[in-house]
Design a protein around this motif. Structure first.
Motif, PDB file in Angstrom:
ATOM      1  N   ASP A   1       8.449  -3.493 -26.843  1.00 32.54           N
ATOM      2  CA  ASP A   1       9.219  -4.727 -26.994  1.00 32.54           C
ATOM      3  C   ASP A   1       9.948  -4.756 -28.335  1.00 32.54           C
ATOM      4  O   ASP A   1      11.097  -5.202 -28.422  1.00 32.54           O
ATOM      5  CB  ASP A   1       8.314  -5.954 -26.838  1.00 32.54           C
ATOM      6  N   ILE A   2       9.304  -4.246 -29.375  1.00 36.79           N
ATOM      7  CA  ILE A   2       9.969  -4.164 -30.681  1.00 36.79           C
ATOM      8  C   ILE A   2      11.134  -3.180 -30.607  1.00 36.79           C
ATOM      9  O   ILE A   2      12.250  -3.488 -31.054  1.00 36.79           O
ATOM     10  CB  ILE A   2       8.972  -3.754 -31.791  1.00 36.79           C
ATOM     11  N   ALA A   3      10.888  -2.011 -30.037  1.00 41.98           N
ATOM     12  CA  ALA A   3      11.954  -1.009 -29.914  1.00 41.98           C
ATOM     13  C   ALA A   3      13.155  -1.581 -29.170  1.00 41.98           C
ATOM     14  O   ALA A   3      14.302  -1.405 -29.595  1.00 41.98           O
ATOM     15  CB  ALA A   3      11.429   0.239 -29.212  1.00 41.98           C
ATOM     16  N   LEU A   4      12.888  -2.296 -28.083  1.00 41.88           N
ATOM     17  CA  LEU A   4      13.987  -2.850 -27.291  1.00 41.88           C
ATOM     18  C   LEU A   4      14.658  -4.041 -27.967  1.00 41.88           C
ATOM     19  O   LEU A   4      15.833  -4.297 -27.729  1.00 41.88           O
ATOM     20  CB  LEU A   4      13.498  -3.207 -25.887  1.00 41.88           C
ATOM     21  N   SER A   5      13.939  -4.736 -28.820  1.00 42.28           N
ATOM     22  CA  SER A   5      14.594  -5.812 -29.574  1.00 42.28           C
ATOM     23  C   SER A   5      15.557  -5.212 -30.600  1.00 42.28           C
ATOM     24  O   SER A   5      16.579  -5.816 -30.926  1.00 42.28           O
ATOM     25  CB  SER A   5      13.562  -6.709 -30.262  1.00 42.28           C
ATOM     26  N   LEU A   6      15.239  -4.013 -31.079  1.00 40.17           N
ATOM     27  CA  LEU A   6      16.102  -3.331 -32.055  1.00 40.17           C
ATOM     28  C   LEU A   6      17.255  -2.598 -31.374  1.00 40.17           C
ATOM     29  O   LEU A   6      18.360  -2.522 -31.912  1.00 40.17           O
ATOM     30  CB  LEU A   6      15.275  -2.325 -32.860  1.00 40.17           C
ATOM     31  N   GLN A   7      16.990  -2.031 -30.209  1.00 39.61           N
ATOM     32  CA  GLN A   7      17.994  -1.258 -29.482  1.00 39.61           C
ATOM     33  C   GLN A   7      17.820  -1.530 -27.989  1.00 39.61           C
ATOM     34  O   GLN A   7      17.148  -0.779 -27.276  1.00 39.61           O
ATOM     35  CB  GLN A   7      17.840   0.224 -29.794  1.00 39.61           C
ATOM     36  N   PRO A   8      18.418  -2.625 -27.506  1.00 39.14           N
ATOM     37  CA  PRO A   8      18.194  -3.065 -26.121  1.00 39.14           C
ATOM     38  C   PRO A   8      18.539  -2.038 -25.049  1.00 39.14           C
ATOM     39  O   PRO A   8      17.962  -2.078 -23.959  1.00 39.14           O
ATOM     40  CB  PRO A   8      19.095  -4.301 -25.992  1.00 39.14           C
TER      41      PRO A   8
END
Length: 156
Positions: A94-101
Motif C-alpha cells: 500500500d505504501i509502494a502504491l501510494s508512492l507510485q500508483p
C-alpha cells in the motif's frame, strides 16, 4: 511509464510483451542514488540466495533512507510475502502504491497478497488493474475461467 504500458498493451506476442515487462523492471530497479542502488542490489542478492532476514534488513534500510522510493517498499513486501507475513506485505504494498500508483509489480503483488489473505474479490479487482497495465504478467492466468480469481459464477 505510460509509454511502456501502451507498448505492453499493444505487444503482438509473448516475446515482445515480456521484453516490455523487463523494460518496466529496469525503471523500477533504478534507485535514486548510488548508495541506495548498492543497498537495493545487495538486498536482491540476499533474497535470491534465500537470506530473507538479511534481505529484509537491507530493504528496511532502503525504505528508511529513501522513503519516497516505491521499490524499497515493494521489495520489502516481497520478502514479507515469501515469509508468509501477508499483513505486513500488504502494508508495504500500500505504501509502494501510494508512492507510485502504476507500479505493476506492486499491483500484482498486492493482488497475490489479498488472495493469500482470502480477500478474493479485492484480489480480483487488484489483479485486473495490474493486467490492464501489463497483459503479459504471468499472474494473468489467475484471472482465467476456473482459476482462483476467474470470473464469478464461471468457476466450474
Amino acid at each position: 511509464m505510460q509509454q511502456l504500458f501502451e507498448k505492453a498493451r499493444t505487444a503482438p506476442d509473448f516475446r515482445v510483451g515480456r521484453t516490455v515487462s523487463q523494460e518496466m523492471w529496469k525503471v523500477w530497479l533504478e534507485a535514486p542514488d548510488e548508495a541506495a542502488q548498492e543497498v537495493l542490489d545487495r538486498g536482491m542478492r540476499k533474497r535470491d540466495s534465500y537470506d530473507f532476514i538479511g534481505a529484509l534488513a537491507d530493504f528496511s534500510r532502503l525504505a528508511e533512507y529513501c522513503p519516497a522510493y516505491a521499490e524499497g517498499f515493494n521489495q520489502r513486501a516481497y520478502i514479507h510475502f515469501l515469509t508468509e507475513n501477508y499483513a505486513q506485505a500488504l502494508e508495504d504494498l500500500d505504501i509502494a502504491l501510494s508512492l507510485q500508483p502504476d507500479h505493476v509489480a506492486a499491483q500484482s503483488g498486492r493482488g497475490l497478497t489479498l488472495l493469500k489473505l482470502g480477500r478474493i474479490e479485492e484480489a480480483r479487482k487488484q489483479m485486473l488493474i495490474a493486467v490492464e497495465n501489463n497483459p503479459w504478467l504471468s499472474e494473468a492466468t489467475l484471472l482465467a475461467k476456473g482459476a482462483p480469481l476467474g470470473p464469478v459464477g464461471e468457476d466450474i
